[in-house]
Motif scaffolding. Structure first.
Motif, PDB file in Angstrom:
ATOM      1  N   TYR A 181     -17.818   1.200 -29.080  1.00 40.85           N
ATOM      2  CA  TYR A 181     -19.186   1.751 -29.013  1.00 40.85           C
ATOM      3  C   TYR A 181     -19.711   1.849 -27.589  1.00 40.85           C
ATOM      4  O   TYR A 181     -20.824   2.336 -27.363  1.00 40.85           O
ATOM      5  CB  TYR A 181     -20.146   0.889 -29.841  1.00 40.85           C
ATOM      6  CG  TYR A 181     -19.731   0.759 -31.286  1.00 40.85           C
ATOM      7  CD1 TYR A 181     -19.936   1.806 -32.175  1.00 40.85           C
ATOM      8  CD2 TYR A 181     -19.113  -0.401 -31.753  1.00 40.85           C
ATOM      9  CE1 TYR A 181     -19.538   1.702 -33.498  1.00 40.85           C
ATOM     10  CE2 TYR A 181     -18.708  -0.514 -33.074  1.00 40.85           C
ATOM     11  CZ  TYR A 181     -18.920   0.537 -33.936  1.00 40.85           C
ATOM     12  OH  TYR A 181     -18.520   0.435 -35.245  1.00 40.85           O
ATOM     13  N   GLY A 182     -18.947   1.374 -26.616  1.00 40.68           N
ATOM     14  CA  GLY A 182     -19.437   1.315 -25.244  1.00 40.68           C
ATOM     15  C   GLY A 182     -19.282   2.623 -24.484  1.00 40.68           C
ATOM     16  O   GLY A 182     -19.075   3.697 -25.056  1.00 40.68           O
ATOM     17  N   ILE A 183     -19.412   2.512 -23.158  1.00 40.46           N
ATOM     18  CA  ILE A 183     -19.251   3.669 -22.269  1.00 40.46           C
ATOM     19  C   ILE A 183     -17.768   3.815 -21.942  1.00 40.46           C
ATOM     20  O   ILE A 183     -17.099   2.833 -21.603  1.00 40.46           O
ATOM     21  CB  ILE A 183     -20.044   3.453 -20.950  1.00 40.46           C
ATOM     22  CG1 ILE A 183     -21.518   3.168 -21.244  1.00 40.46           C
ATOM     23  CG2 ILE A 183     -19.877   4.657 -20.022  1.00 40.46           C
ATOM     24  CD1 ILE A 183     -22.265   4.288 -21.919  1.00 40.46           C
ATOM     25  N   GLU A 184     -17.272   5.020 -22.059  1.00 43.51           N
ATOM     26  CA  GLU A 184     -15.846   5.275 -21.817  1.00 43.51           C
ATOM     27  C   GLU A 184     -15.435   4.789 -20.419  1.00 43.51           C
ATOM     28  O   GLU A 184     -16.131   5.020 -19.426  1.00 43.51           O
ATOM     29  CB  GLU A 184     -15.597   6.778 -22.024  1.00 43.51           C
ATOM     30  CG  GLU A 184     -14.367   7.372 -21.413  1.00 43.51           C
ATOM     31  CD  GLU A 184     -13.039   6.714 -21.786  1.00 43.51           C
ATOM     32  OE1 GLU A 184     -12.892   6.141 -22.887  1.00 43.51           O
ATOM     33  OE2 GLU A 184     -12.143   6.750 -20.920  1.00 43.51           O
ATOM     34  N   HIS A 194     -13.160   6.364 -27.970  1.00 35.01           N
ATOM     35  CA  HIS A 194     -14.172   6.000 -28.968  1.00 35.01           C
ATOM     36  C   HIS A 194     -13.608   5.979 -30.383  1.00 35.01           C
ATOM     37  O   HIS A 194     -14.322   6.255 -31.351  1.00 35.01           O
ATOM     38  CB  HIS A 194     -15.368   6.945 -28.864  1.00 35.01           C
ATOM     39  CG  HIS A 194     -16.090   6.820 -27.547  1.00 35.01           C
ATOM     40  ND1 HIS A 194     -16.770   5.681 -27.160  1.00 35.01           N
ATOM     41  CD2 HIS A 194     -16.181   7.665 -26.504  1.00 35.01           C
ATOM     42  CE1 HIS A 194     -17.272   5.850 -25.945  1.00 35.01           C
ATOM     43  NE2 HIS A 194     -16.922   7.041 -25.519  1.00 35.01           N
ATOM     44  N   GLN A 195     -12.328   5.671 -30.489  1.00 32.91           N
ATOM     45  CA  GLN A 195     -11.711   5.495 -31.805  1.00 32.91           C
ATOM     46  C   GLN A 195     -11.367   4.023 -31.987  1.00 32.91           C
ATOM     47  O   GLN A 195     -11.048   3.343 -31.005  1.00 32.91           O
ATOM     48  CB  GLN A 195     -10.427   6.331 -31.918  1.00 32.91           C
ATOM     49  CG  GLN A 195     -10.655   7.815 -31.756  1.00 32.91           C
ATOM     50  CD  GLN A 195     -11.588   8.370 -32.818  1.00 32.91           C
ATOM     51  OE1 GLN A 195     -11.460   8.013 -33.993  1.00 32.91           O
ATOM     52  NE2 GLN A 195     -12.530   9.203 -32.410  1.00 32.91           N
ATOM     53  N   PRO A 196     -11.409   3.518 -33.230  1.00 31.33           N
ATOM     54  CA  PRO A 196     -11.008   2.116 -33.436  1.00 31.33           C
ATOM     55  C   PRO A 196      -9.499   1.975 -33.229  1.00 31.33           C
ATOM     56  O   PRO A 196      -8.733   2.810 -33.697  1.00 31.33           O
ATOM     57  CB  PRO A 196     -11.384   1.851 -34.901  1.00 31.33           C
ATOM     58  CG  PRO A 196     -11.412   3.188 -35.550  1.00 31.33           C
ATOM     59  CD  PRO A 196     -11.775   4.180 -34.483  1.00 31.33           C
ATOM     60  N   HIS A 197      -9.085   0.946 -32.469  1.00 32.80           N
ATOM     61  CA  HIS A 197      -7.648   0.636 -32.393  1.00 32.80           C
ATOM     62  C   HIS A 197      -7.499  -0.868 -32.393  1.00 32.80           C
ATOM     63  O   HIS A 197      -7.849  -1.500 -33.407  1.00 32.80           O
ATOM     64  CB  HIS A 197      -6.946   1.386 -31.252  1.00 32.80           C
ATOM     65  CG  HIS A 197      -7.624   1.413 -29.922  1.00 32.80           C
ATOM     66  ND1 HIS A 197      -7.574   0.374 -29.039  1.00 32.80           N
ATOM     67  CD2 HIS A 197      -8.379   2.390 -29.312  1.00 32.80           C
ATOM     68  CE1 HIS A 197      -8.240   0.696 -27.934  1.00 32.80           C
ATOM     69  NE2 HIS A 197      -8.749   1.916 -28.075  1.00 32.80           N
TER      70      HIS A 197
END
Ligand code: SAM
Length: 182
Positions: free
Chosen positions: A87-90, A132-135
């Motif tokens: 959810y943070g900043i890339e 921004h994908q779950p891994h």
């Protein structure tokens, strides 16, 4: 400056392998300290200790019973809190500032488990996403540390190792470099 990794809410049965992999990834990619909260786990600590004994380097690990006060103390005394979350900043939008800051202050890189308490998002100086994908926390940590060091940390020498790899196109070749006892 020192890079340290904090693993939130370790559970000995469910997380043993992933927490071990986090510690080994931290060590291999440039961190020199590893902390974890949740449940104290002597098996986890033995696994880390075994790798240090075989493969060298200086690496400190410790169980922390009160992460919130540990985080406060880190900010007051040592440096910045970097929380890895999708959810943070890339990372690519903060990499150069983080590289600059890491020259002068220690970093505590926080990774979560099944659920991250809300206060972690607030107390962190930076909430950083590796895409921004779950891994996985292991993947996020490896990519973060590798980018932060511009890929140099994983190539450094680990002193006092028992074994070293002889890089090979095929097979597994090692040499014994020190016979120190375990
Ligand atoms: N919903 C969670 C989150 O906030 O990222 C995913 C949980 S994941 C099983 C466990 C941990 O992996 C997270 O707490 C985070 O530290 C890390 N993680 C997973 N995907 C990430 C991503 N895209 N960027 C940064 N960290 C990630």
């Amino acid at each position: 400056m020192v890079l340290a990794v904090f693993r939130l809410e370790h559970r000995p049965i469910r997380d043993k392998r992933i927490s071990t992999h986090l510690a080994l990834t931290a060590r291999a990619f440039g961190a020199s300290e590893f902390y974890y909260s949740g449940h104290h786990d002597s098996h986890l600590e033995e696994s880390i200790s075994q790798v240090i004994s075989d493969w060298g380097g200086s690496f400190h690990y410790s169980f922390i019973s009160n992460p919130r006060s540990f985080f406060r103390s880190w900010r007051s005394n040592r440096g910045f809190l970097i929380h890895l979350t999708m959810y943070g900043i890339e990372i690519s939008d903060r990499l150069s500032i983080l590289q600059d800051l890491s020259q002068t202050r220690d970093f505590l890189i926080i990774v979560g488990g099944s659920k991250v308490p809300a206060y972690v998002f607030d107390i962190a100086d930076y909430n950083i996403a590796i895409g921004h994908q779950p891994h996985s926390e292991v993947a996020a940590l490896a990519v973060f540390l590798d980018l932060l060091s511009s890929s140099s940390a994983r190539l450094r020498h680990f002193p006092n190792a028992r074994f070293e790899i002889i890089p090979s196109e095929r097979g597994k070749r090692t040499r014994v470099v020190s016979e120190h006892s375990r």
